[in-house]
Design an enzyme around this catalytic site. Sequence first.
Site, PDB file in Angstrom:
ATOM      1  N   CYS A   1     -49.965  13.675  16.178  1.00  0.00           N
ATOM      2  CA  CYS A   1     -49.340  12.384  15.864  1.00  0.00           C
ATOM      3  C   CYS A   1     -49.309  11.452  17.082  1.00  0.00           C
ATOM      4  O   CYS A   1     -49.398  10.234  16.942  1.00  0.00           O
ATOM      5  CB  CYS A   1     -47.926  12.597  15.341  1.00  0.00           C
ATOM      6  SG  CYS A   1     -46.910  13.656  16.387  1.00  0.00           S
TER       7      CYS A   1
ATOM      8  N   HIS B   1     -43.828   6.614  16.972  1.00  0.00           N
ATOM      9  CA  HIS B   1     -44.241   6.941  18.344  1.00  0.00           C
ATOM     10  C   HIS B   1     -44.798   5.678  18.990  1.00  0.00           C
ATOM     11  O   HIS B   1     -45.733   5.061  18.466  1.00  0.00           O
ATOM     12  CB  HIS B   1     -45.325   8.024  18.337  1.00  0.00           C
ATOM     13  CG  HIS B   1     -44.833   9.402  17.999  1.00  0.00           C
ATOM     14  ND1 HIS B   1     -43.506   9.699  17.768  1.00  0.00           N
ATOM     15  CD2 HIS B   1     -45.505  10.581  17.865  1.00  0.00           C
ATOM     16  CE1 HIS B   1     -43.394  10.995  17.507  1.00  0.00           C
ATOM     17  NE2 HIS B   1     -44.594  11.549  17.562  1.00  0.00           N
TER      18      HIS B   1
END
Length: 362
Positions: A158, A251
């Site tokens: 990710c 993120h």
Amino acid sequence: MSEKLRVGILGGTGMVGQRFISLLENHPWFEVTTIAASLRSAGKTYEEAVGERWKMDTPMPEAVKNIVVMNVSEVEKVAAEVDFVFSAVDMTKEEIKKIEEDYAKTETPVVSNNSAHRWTPDVPMVVPEINPEHMGVIEFQRKRLGTVRGFVAVKPNCSIQSYAPVLTAWKEFEPVEVVATTYQAISGAGKTFKDWPEMLGNIIPYIGGEEEKSEKEPLRIWGKIQDGVIVPAQSPVITCQCIRVPVLNGHTAAVFVKFNKKPSKEQLIQKLKEFSGEPQRLQLPSAPKQFIQYLEEDNRPQVALDVDYERGMGISVGRLREDTVYDYKFIGLSHNTVRGAAGGAILCAELLKAQGYITERN
């Protein structure tokens, strides 16, 4: 009788498994018909097995509540019920490698969110907009496994989603050195603030294994198939630090780039806006229409404002400017459990279906 492909979710009770189930609700091509988890959950309805641990911000889909959870270790039994599976099992790396290959050997395609097979040389690790041609290595993997239909394909970590697509869009300018610091949400650890109250008002400057993944995985994505395996690219050189921050989803990456060729800021922004790939060309159901958006405001991208861009499947970029040490620097943002986990895997499965690798089981 539904014409949708029958999907099984391995590890369906965990956070990523829940995200798969949430995103697959009303999917035009796929229908969740089977959920498998540990022996602890087997035999219970999905609603009973998850109980108070439903972590999504949307309600549990009605269609899955009464599905009786199967034991993920009963591979033949689970495989007989499905056309293909998504894997989000919580086991050791060696256990995951084995169970995913065991499913593949039952002639069941496995699309995995796990990291266990990311460096298996004949397993494709794909961001569909970047390296869809890597699915071609499946024919070599099938020879190794002795399968006709079964295989394992994975999506990457990710953390790289917020900058690897950006660097791909700039490929013609030949990035040679990259310094990235990622500020990673707690859902990346499968946690909410309720589970992890010590993260409130806190930053942890360490996420096990994450920096190596963040430095190496983009090179594998940019690699080539040679002699039946994927050979990673040699450049750019990437160095990374990964920090856990008190954010639920999203993120963020602060990135510095040095190029061989010296582009203008306007050229770089134009390349981001123009960048698209096979998912857009094929109009896959989960594909963002605009993969990367560039935000002009000085205070963007922000998690609170931008993490759900294109239903969480798009990448947001901002603060692109010249740097005094490197050539340019920018901020990237991606949704770690949508684009970075379950959503990215679903897009891989849609690509595999479009390419003819995932079909109805006869």
